[in-house]
Write an enzyme that holds these catalytic residues in place. Structure first.
Site, mmCIF file in Angstrom:
data_model
loop_
_atom_site.group_PDB
_atom_site.id
_atom_site.type_symbol
_atom_site.label_atom_id
_atom_site.label_comp_id
_atom_site.label_asym_id
_atom_site.label_seq_id
_atom_site.Cartn_x
_atom_site.Cartn_y
_atom_site.Cartn_z
ATOM 1 N N HIS A 1 -18.648 -3.737 -32.269
ATOM 2 C CA HIS A 1 -17.321 -4.311 -31.955
ATOM 3 C C HIS A 1 -16.389 -3.164 -31.581
ATOM 4 C CE1 HIS A 1 -14.003 -7.427 -32.911
ATOM 5 N NE2 HIS A 1 -13.416 -6.373 -32.347
ATOM 6 N N ASP B 1 -14.363 -2.093 -34.597
ATOM 7 C CA ASP B 1 -13.097 -2.693 -34.150
ATOM 8 C C ASP B 1 -12.063 -1.611 -33.882
ATOM 9 O OD1 ASP B 1 -11.336 -4.613 -33.270
ATOM 10 O OD2 ASP B 1 -10.684 -5.224 -35.262
ATOM 11 N N HIS C 1 -3.909 1.606 -29.490
ATOM 12 C CA HIS C 1 -2.602 1.237 -28.920
ATOM 13 C C HIS C 1 -1.774 2.510 -28.901
ATOM 14 C CE1 HIS C 1 -2.957 -3.182 -29.180
ATOM 15 N NE2 HIS C 1 -3.697 -2.953 -30.254
ATOM 16 N N LYS D 1 -17.352 -13.916 -26.636
ATOM 17 C CA LYS D 1 -16.344 -13.626 -27.660
ATOM 18 C C LYS D 1 -15.346 -14.766 -27.713
ATOM 19 C CE LYS D 1 -14.038 -11.521 -30.809
ATOM 20 N NZ LYS D 1 -13.370 -10.256 -30.926
ATOM 21 N N HIS E 1 -13.679 -14.235 -33.581
ATOM 22 C CA HIS E 1 -12.512 -13.784 -34.347
ATOM 23 C C HIS E 1 -12.115 -14.997 -35.203
ATOM 24 C CE1 HIS E 1 -8.768 -11.279 -34.851
ATOM 25 N NE2 HIS E 1 -8.478 -12.406 -35.470
ATOM 26 N N HIS F 1 -13.185 -1.723 -28.789
ATOM 27 C CA HIS F 1 -12.218 -1.905 -27.694
ATOM 28 C C HIS F 1 -12.108 -0.595 -26.933
ATOM 29 C CE1 HIS F 1 -10.699 -5.771 -29.283
ATOM 30 N NE2 HIS F 1 -11.019 -5.240 -30.449
ATOM 31 N N ALA G 1 -1.100 -4.924 -33.207
ATOM 32 C CA ALA G 1 -2.170 -4.940 -34.217
ATOM 33 C C ALA G 1 -3.386 -4.206 -33.673
ATOM 34 C CB ALA G 1 -2.544 -6.380 -34.548
ATOM 35 N N HIS H 1 -15.439 -8.484 -37.835
ATOM 36 C CA HIS H 1 -14.550 -7.786 -38.777
ATOM 37 C C HIS H 1 -14.246 -8.636 -40.016
ATOM 38 C CE1 HIS H 1 -11.900 -10.113 -36.222
ATOM 39 N NE2 HIS H 1 -11.879 -9.222 -35.265
ATOM 40 N N ASN I 1 -10.903 -8.379 -24.336
ATOM 41 C CA ASN I 1 -9.496 -8.844 -24.355
ATOM 42 C C ASN I 1 -8.579 -7.924 -23.557
ATOM 43 O OD1 ASN I 1 -9.823 -6.840 -26.339
ATOM 44 N ND2 ASN I 1 -8.192 -7.657 -27.621
#
Ligand code: NCD
Ligand code: ZN
Length: 364
Positions: free
Chosen positions: A19, A251, A255, A106, A145, A21, A265, A179, A47
């Site tokens: 998982h 995960d 950011h 997902k 999720h 990003h 988040a 997660h 995403n």
């Protein structure tokens, strides 16, 4: 009596991050090397804006990731791109994706987390059920999720009834509870053969005190939110014992500092993940289970051998990651740079989990 021999090196074979990003553009360029150095492959979350929700966009994203891997001079890292389930997904699109080797879906409930505005509004409606039926026939894997729209600490628990319904209605479809964050979810893994989970480093090592026990710490804010000491301990126990139904998924969700200050988040954990895991497992005298937690369990759960040429490739040409017991420091910050004319200017700074902390282990 002889002292027990101290372990000073660890070798991990084909670590997987199930998982991750990676974002896109200059952010991807800044964060990708941390994962590509440490893992043989990762399940890449879709995403983005706009979301990766079709075969074309998944292929194009994969190409951008692979170009970035090459540019970063990292070797042997395969991105596995998951497809974002939007309300406009069709069974025909699923067939195309599965045929092309894109097996991961997902599912975000609409509004549950960062960039989930294109998520599913009603998980069990007739359109979605037709998609799950097709996904089951195509032997795809649905990563979820799993959070309701309720009280923040009860969201995962409340979503449990949806998971039960999915697991019962589609008994041959594998669902991954992404997660996992709440000890009350654990019995679902034991009671339903087709339910599995990923665990992050932060949910097994941090609790709400790290977020709000002192001054508010936005670096520890993510969805699902880190929970109580009891949750943390129960999840840590699953990880340390490499429970056969869980695998590692960081995960890691970068950011920029400005967005974090504005409440985004996501925890950026990619830097020094494996040294932190080695330190954690060593501390609990469970080093013998780390290989299963970061690789073997995933190989079995996602059953790569039955559908992906990667399984053979990873066996023929394994990625061995060497860790040594010498100190290393987690970077204070990671810059994403933009070319302005022939100058590079910092566009955003991303602060890693445990920024600046010293670790006992280093990845060679
Ligand atoms: C993730 C992100 O930033 O994309 N955020 C997070 O808090 N984990 C999305 C997600 O996985 O929920
Ligand atoms: Zn995520």
């Amino acid at each position: 009596m002889e002292e027990p021999k101290k372990i000073t090196s660890v070798v991990l074979k084909n670590p997987l991050d199930m998982h991750l990003h990676l974002r896109d553009g200059i952010t991807m360029r800044a964060v990708l090397p941390f994962s590509a150095r440490s893992f043989v492959g990762a399940l890449i979350m879709p995403n983005l804006i706009p979301p990766i929700d079709s075969l074309e966009s998944a292929r194009a994203y994969e190409e951008r990731i692979l170009a970035c891997v090459k540019q970063s001079a990292c070797e042997n890292f395969t991105p596995l791109c998951a497809l974002y389930m939007t309300d406009s997904l069709t069974t025909q699109m699923l067939e195309e994706c599965a045929k092309a080797g894109y097996k991961f879906l997902k599912l975000y409930p609409k509004g549950a987390t960062t960039n989930s505005q294109h998520g599913v509004s009603s998980v069990l409606d007739s359109h979605m059920c037709a998609l799950f039926e097709a996904a089951q026939a195509l032997e795809m894997i649905v990563c979820i999720h799993g959070e309701s729209g309720g009280f923040v600490l009860d969201r995962e628990h409340e979503f449990g009834s949806v998971l039960v319904e999915l697991a019962t209605k589609f008994p041959r479809l594998k669902f991954i509870i992404e997660h996992m964050s709440d000890h009350r979810t654990i019995p679902l893994l034991e009671n339903y053969e087709n339910l599995y989970a990923t665990l992050t480093l932060h949910h097994i090592t941090l609790d709400l005190d790290a977020l709000a026990g002192g001054a508010l710490c936005h670096h520890h804010f993510c969805k699902p939110v880190i929970k109580t000491p009891k949750d943390k301990e129960a999840l840590l126990d699953l990880a340390l014992n490499a429970h056969p139904k869980v695998s590692f998924g960081s995960d890691s969700a970068p950011h920029g500092l400005e967005s974090k200050r504005n409440g985004a988040a996501g925890i950026f954990s990619a830097p020094c993940l494996l040294p932190q895991l080695v330190e954690l497992f060593e501390h609990h005298e469970k080093l013998g289970n780390l290989q299963a937690f970061v690789s073997d369990n995933a190989m079995r759960i996602y059953d790569f051998a039955s559908w992906s040429p990667l399984a053979q490739e990873w066996e023929r040409n394994p990625k061995y990651v060497y860790l040594e017991k010498t100190p290393c420091e987690i970077p204070q910050g990671v810059g994403a740079y933009q070319a302005i004319g022939d100058e590079l200017q910092i566009s955003e700074e991303i602060i890693p989990l445990r920024a600046g902390e010293r670790l006992k282990w280093t990845q060679k």
